[in-house]
Structure formats: structure tokens, C-alpha cells
Write a protein that holds these residues in place. Structure first.
Motif, PDB file in Angstrom:
ATOM      1  N   ASP A 287       0.858  -1.185   0.000  1.00  0.00           N
ATOM      2  CA  ASP A 287       0.000   0.000   0.000  1.00  0.00           C
ATOM      3  C   ASP A 287       0.895   1.236   0.000  1.00  0.00           C
ATOM      4  O   ASP A 287       1.906   1.280   0.718  1.00  0.00           O
ATOM      5  N   GLY A 292      -4.196   0.987  -2.769  1.00  0.00           N
ATOM      6  CA  GLY A 292      -4.012  -0.312  -2.136  1.00  0.00           C
ATOM      7  C   GLY A 292      -3.475  -1.359  -3.091  1.00  0.00           C
ATOM      8  O   GLY A 292      -3.758  -1.344  -4.290  1.00  0.00           O
ATOM      9  N   ASN A 308       4.757  -4.584   4.186  1.00  0.00           N
ATOM     10  CA  ASN A 308       3.719  -3.557   4.206  1.00  0.00           C
ATOM     11  C   ASN A 308       3.663  -2.875   5.572  1.00  0.00           C
ATOM     12  O   ASN A 308       3.449  -1.660   5.671  1.00  0.00           O
ATOM     13  N   ILE A 316      -1.819  -5.293   5.477  1.00  0.00           N
ATOM     14  CA  ILE A 316      -2.843  -5.104   4.449  1.00  0.00           C
ATOM     15  C   ILE A 316      -4.206  -5.422   5.058  1.00  0.00           C
ATOM     16  O   ILE A 316      -4.393  -6.456   5.702  1.00  0.00           O
ATOM     17  N   ASN A 370      -8.466  -6.028  -0.846  1.00  0.00           N
ATOM     18  CA  ASN A 370      -7.890  -4.946  -0.055  1.00  0.00           C
ATOM     19  C   ASN A 370      -8.936  -3.836   0.077  1.00  0.00           C
ATOM     20  O   ASN A 370      -9.501  -3.379  -0.916  1.00  0.00           O
ATOM     21  N   ALA A 372      -8.398  -0.855   0.802  1.00  0.00           N
ATOM     22  CA  ALA A 372      -7.864   0.422   0.316  1.00  0.00           C
ATOM     23  C   ALA A 372      -8.057   0.519  -1.192  1.00  0.00           C
ATOM     24  O   ALA A 372      -7.600  -0.345  -1.942  1.00  0.00           O
TER      25      ALA A 372
END
Length: 660
Positions: A287, A292, A308, A316, A370, A372
């Protein structure tokens, strides 16, 4: 008529004593000497290609290209991760005996000290023979991820076997670089990209030196689709430059705080464009401030997820998605506690790397997405790439981030988009192709690639050339295709694209056979393509042979060329004049419906080019230099006059208008 050998610094020169002995003396006192040819000079060893016969060229510089496209390669990765994690390099001034050697630490305890090699191989205590040239007993190999796979003679074999286009991606990963203890380069990802840009140009000059001098080599770095087409039709490999970084433009996001601004993105995009970079990832392993990530699967995903945590300050955030089995999801995530004995206790060791007080995630049931998506900075970056005509690579984006990026590109009707090595779910492939982009599945095993080809070709939209690339990811910590061990194996020698004869490849004292060794090094990709033919027939090879053409037409549209229109021919065709370049014709009339020989065809009208690539005449009504309708070709005196005029105009442009 003589030669003086002078030092570049220090004011000294080679001198010859009365008895003929060589020495060093003051430059001012050393005159020119005659040289005579001598016998018995040393023969430097090297690797053969195993390919004989003609190689593929075009009939003109403007026609449709045939050949193979690798849209995801890392020739310059010997400089990544601090410059000490990769063993060997694609070339060396002193040749193969210096280029293809193992890392010094790999020679300790029979290879057991090769930490990165063994980790990615899944056995921390594995051993291997560290000797490269000339025996190559244990490497290169499809699953040996830290040893050189793109030595220039292996690349040359792929070229002789039909390769015509490479996207070389400058790649690095600050987190992994910081963890690895051996460094000679900076871990800053953008600094690494600049270093690798210098290295790829050194390789271009080295290949030139092996083939007659500047501009004579088979490898040419290109910066626009018009130059690339001419290079490939001349029978050479066009190399497009790109980046695949986890923190591009310094856009790390730590605990929600972006490490870059829109001004940083603009400034560094301009710097990269000046370096020749034309294809870019916005998101890679982690990310970042742009959006993401898709995540990695399996045990490697555990390491990436820990990275990450270091890069973004959190693991994540995966949610359950794809409950109806649509295939729209990211890679399934596990964590050390879930793996147990599968990785022999490595899970517990990795779990111990988390900082005190940090709790490892417990993910909900798969499939995973994800949470994001694409950020406002990410939207800005995608738009800024499109504004500059750059090619957006959507691989590695999480589903939600990729959907946001493709929404933006679709709103702009922007064709400059690729999936370069299959890190994308099927819905993404379909949308990329729908924009007129290019999909290149991960190369890997030939059977899996043939399955990916069958899936993607059903989505080829009307109005665009469908051609397929492959994403090798060689030197990028990506495994290559294992031997298939199935029926109907490759038989040697076989005929390659353009009528070449391809036999087994010999490196030093080892002979490589794709049926036995898989894609152990890059030179075996012609053999891998032949294996695809044995699995799926001529059709898959024909689709691969249109890969560069599909990429070029996508790139033209990214550069502002209008998509080929339905018949009748566009009225703007009447504005085409003798002496125009192919690029000027495309900007005036758009993409033609056909490019064959020396002509662009727009429905029933033609634009013909002279041997220098400038417009000779056109059949469009009202155009200057119109080809007579009755004769089918320009009368000889007029043709000679037009050729002379266009050559003179071209000389004037080069001399007084065009840079350089």
C-alpha cells in the motif's frame, strides 16, 4: 599514419625502447609508432546462440510489425536491492568469465549462506554449486531467483528467435533492500531507477560494440512508437523503459501520512520522462500514498505483508469479497499462524519479526479484497501519466484501486494501459482490452500460459488489433517456466519465426533443452514459444507475433493518435502531402485500417511512402501528389521527382528543424 598511446591523465605515454621493450615516459617525448598485425592473440570465450539463418525484418519502416513482445523484464536488476543481492550481470567489459559468476557469499558452506536465494526457494538450508561459467551445474534454473538470467548472448538468442520488443522495468524495493545486509548502492527507489537507466544505455553501447559500432547493434532503446516501429522493421529489438517501484515518486504512505505531493509527482514524472521512461506502475508490493495493493499469495505473501507493515505502518487490510465466485478479488492472504508446518517453522520466525505490541491480523474467510482503493493522489498520478502520454501498468493494484484507476482512464477514453505480467483478475483484463490496451499474461509454465491466452482472446474487442505479449519477469524474483514433461515435446532443431533454425542452446559445457531444463535462462524463450505451439497450435503463435503491433497501436493512441475510424476514409486524408513523415500522417488522418508494405490503407484510399519513410503520394481525392487512378502506381519520372523532393525536404528537416 602512426599511433600514439597517451594516458588520459598524468602526462605519460607508452614508449618503445631501442631493444623494442615497452615502457612509460613523458608524453612530450613519445612520438607516433607504427603497428603491425600479430598472430596468436587470445581468443575470449563466449556463449553461442544456437540459432542460424535469416532473422525477421519488415518490408518497410512503416508496415505492421511481426515478432514477439515481452512487456515485463528486468535486465538491469543486478543493481537493485543495494546491488549485492543479485549474482552475475548481463554483460561485463571482460566477457562471460566475469559476467556469469556467483555472489561471493554463495560460496560459503556450499551455498547455505545464500540467504535470499534459499528463502525464495523455500529451503533456508539449501545448497548449490556456486560455479557459473563454464559448468552451470545448478544455475541458471527456472526457480533460481538471484542468479543472472538475461546475459546478453541469451537475449541475442531470443532476438534471433523472433523477439522484437522488450519493456525493461527498473525495479527496486526499499524495505527488502534495508533488510538485506549487503549493499553497494542506495536503497532509495528513485535513485535506483536513475542508476538502472544509465546501465541499460551502457548495455546498448556494449551490444553496439559487439556488432560493428554505434547504432549497429540489435538492441535499441526507443522513446516513441514511431521510432520503435522503424527499429523493429529493421529487424532489431525495441526496448521501452519503465519503472516498477513500491514507493514511486517517494509516495510512501506511513500511518496514513503521504510522503509525496502533487508537485513531487509532476517533478519526478518529468525527470523519468527525460530518462526515457514510458511505462509506469503506480502501485507495486505495498500500500502506498496512491492506493491499495493486490498482495502476494502463500508464504511469499507473508513476507510481503510484513514489508507492508514497515512501509505503510500497518498490515494489508483484507476483507471478504467475491462471494458469488466472479473472480473479482485480490490474492488470498495467510499469516504465519495459519501456515504451521507448511513452511517448517518459518512462520513462527516471521511472526517474531513484528514489533512489540503489534498484533498479526486474523483475516476473514476468502476470497479477499484490499479495503484500500485508489487515493486522491493516486487519481492525480494516473491523470498526470495520461497527460504525458505515458503507459499505465495496472498490475499489482488491488481490485478496488484498479477499478478506480480504470474508471478514470475509461472516462478519458485513454488507451495507454497494460497488464504486463498477469497480476490482475479477469475483470481487469477485460477492461484493459476494452480500452484498446494490451494484456500480457505471466509467462511461467507453457500450459498455464496457453490457458490464459484462451481466456483473454475471447475478450478482444472489435476495432483494435488483438496481439498478446508475455511477461517473463526474469531477474525480478519471479520463477520461470518449469519443463512441461507432457506429450508432444519440442523436437530440435525447429523453425522459428521468420525462417530461422533453432537448435539446443549451449552455454560453456552445458547444453540446455526446454523439455529437460524449462526456461532456465532468457535464451530459451523461443523454445518455450515452440512448446506453446505444440500445446495450442499455430494460432497462439500468430497472436503472440502480433503482440508488438498491438502495443505500438496502443502507444500511438496514448500519444494522441486518433483510433482507426470506420469507412469511409477520413476527410482529413486529403490534407496529407508528399514529404510528410509517418507520424505526421497519423496525426493528420488517424490510424489506418491496414499497414502493409510501403503503404497505409484507409478503407479504399492509400498513402504510399518512399524508402526513407516519407510520403511519396496518396490516392485521396484532392490530395497533392495524388496517385493516378488508372495506373495503379506513380509514373516513373514523377516518382523520381517526388522521391528527390521528399529526400531534400527530409534533409532540410533533419539539418535545420529536428533536434540532433
Amino acid at each position: 599514419g602512426g599511433i600514439a598511446l597517451l594516458a588520459a591523465a598524468g602526462g605519460t605515454a607508452v614508449e618503445v625502447a631501442a631493444d623494442g621493450a615497452l615502457g612509460v615516459g613523458p608524453a612530450a617525448e613519445s612520438g607516433e609508432r607504427n603497428m603491425t598485425a600479430a598472430a596468436g592473440c587470445a581468443e575470449l570465450p563466449d556463449i553461442g546462440t544456437g540459432v542460424t539463418g535469416p532473422h525477421l525484418t519488415g518490408a518497410s519502416s512503416v508496415e505492421e510489425v511481426r515478432g514477439f513482445l515481452d512487456s515485463h523484464l528486468h535486465i538491469t536488476a543486478f543493481e537493485f536491492l543495494g546491488g549485492r543481492a543479485h549474482c552475475g550481470r548481463p554483460w561485463h567489459p571482460y566477457g562471460v568469465t566475469y559476467a556469469l559468476v556467483d555472489c561471493p557469499d554463495h560460496g560459503i558452506a556450499g551455498g547455505s549462506a545464500a540467504v535470499m536465494e534459499n528463502f525464495f526457494g523455500g529451503d533456508p538450508l539449501a545448497q548449490h554449486d556456486p560455479v557459473g561459467w563454464p559448468s552451470f551445474r545448478d544455475w541458471p534454473a527456472p526457480r533460481s531467483l538471484t542468479h543472472e538470467q538475461t546475459y546478453h548472448r541469451w537475449l541475442e538468442r531470443a532476438w534471433r528467435g523472433g523477439l522484437r520488443m522488450i519493456v525493461n522495468l527498473f525495479t527496486d524495493n526499499r524495505v527488502l533492500c534495508d533488510v538485506y545486509p549487503l549493499h553497494q548502492n542506495s536503497c532509495d527507489e528513485m535513485a535506483s531507477a536513475h542508476l538502472q537507466a544509465a546501465r541499460i544505455r551502457e548495455l546498448e553501447r556494449y551490444v553496439d560494440a559487439q556488432h560493428g559500432g554505434p547504432g549497429e547493434g540489435w538492441l535499441r532503446i526507443v522513446t516513441d512508437p514511431y521510432q520503435a516501429r522503424a527499429v523493429m522493421n529493421a529487424g532489431k529489438v525495441a526496448v521501452v523503459l519503465g519503472i516498477e517501484l513500491s514507493e514511486p515518486f517517494g509516495c510512501r504512505s506511513f500511518l496514513g501520512q503521504a510522503g509525496c505531493t502533487t508537485a513531487d509527482i509532476d517533478r519526478q514524472l518529468d525527470e523519468l520522462h527525460a530518462l526515457g521512461v514510458r511505462q509506469l506502475f503506480a502501485i507495486h508490493k505495498f500500500d502506498n500514498a496512491l492506493g491499495g495493493v493486490m498482495g502476494d499469495p502463500g508464504t511469499q505473501g507473508v513476507l510481503v505483508n510484513l514489508g507492508n507493515l514497515d512501509s505503510a505502518g500497518h498490515f494489508i487490510d483484507m476483507e471478504t469479497c467475491d462471494e458469488e465466485g466472479t473472480g473479482v478479488h485480490d490474492n488470498r492472504q495467510v499469516f504465519p499462524a495459519d501456515l504451521g508446518p507448511e513452511i517448517g517453522g518459518l512462520g513462527g520466525a516471521l511472526g517474531g519479526l513484528t514489533p512489540p505490541g503489534v498484533v498479526v491480523p486474523v483475516y476473514p474467510p476468502p476470497e479477499h479484497c484490499n479495503s484500500a482503493g485508489i487515493t486522491e493522489l493516486g487519481r492525480y498520478a494516473i491523470g498526470a501519466m495520461a497527460d504525458r502520454g505515458l503507459i499505465v501498468d495496472v498490475d499489482h493494484m488491488g481490485v478496488r484501486a484498479r477499478q478506480g484507476a480504470l474508471d478514470l482512464l475509461e472516462a478519458r477514453r485513454y488507451s495507454g494501459v497494460v497488464s504486463s505480467h498477469g497480476w490482475i483478475s479477469p475483470d481487469g483484463e477485460r477492461r484493459v482490452l476494452g480500452l484498446g490496451g494490451v494484456v500480457s499474461p505471466y509467462a511461467g509454465g507453457s500450459t498455464g500460459f496457453a490457458d490464459a491466452w484462451a481466456r483473454t482472446r475471447q475478450w478482444a474487442p472489435e476495432g483494435y488489433v488483438y496481439g498478446l505479449g508475455y511477461g517473463a519477469d526474469s531477474n525480478g524474483l519471479g520463477t520461470q517456466g518449469d519443463p512441461r514433461h507432457g506429450p508432444n515435446p519440442v523436437t530440435y532443431p525447429f523453425e522459428g519465426l521468420g525462417g530461422t533454425t533453432i537448435d539446443r542452446q549451449v552455454s560453456g559445457s552445458r547444453t540446455f533443452d526446454v523439455n529437460v531444463d524449462g526456461v532456465a535462462h532468457y535464451g530459451l524463450y523461443p523454445d518455450w514459444i515452440e512448446d506453446l505451439r505444440h500445446i495450442a497450435g499455430d494460432e497462439i503463435v500468430e497472436d503472440l507475433a502480433r503482440g508488438p503491433e498491438a502495443y505500438l497501436q496502443m502507444w500511438e493512441r496514448a500519444d494522441g493518435i486518433v483510433r482507426a475510424a470506420a469507412c469511409p476514409a477520413p476527410p482529413s486524408l486529403a490534407q496529407v502531402r508528399p514529404g510528410m513523415t509517418a507520424e505526421e500522417v497519423l496525426r493528420t488522418a488517424g490510424q489506418p485500417t491496414r499497414r502493409a508494405g510501403d503503404a497505409f490503407t484507409y478503407c479504399d484510399e492509400q498513402v504510399r511512402f518512399d524508402p526513407t519513410g516519407l510520403v511519396l503520394a496518396t490516392t485521396a481525392p484532392g490530395a497533392a501528389g495524388e496517385i493516378p487512378a488508372t495506373g495503379g502506381s506513380t509514373p516513373l519520372p514523377l516518382a523520381l521527382l517526388l522521391l528527390a523532393a521528399s529526400s531534400a525536404l527530409r534533409w532540410w528537416r533533419v539539418r535545420f528543424v529536428r533536434p540532433g
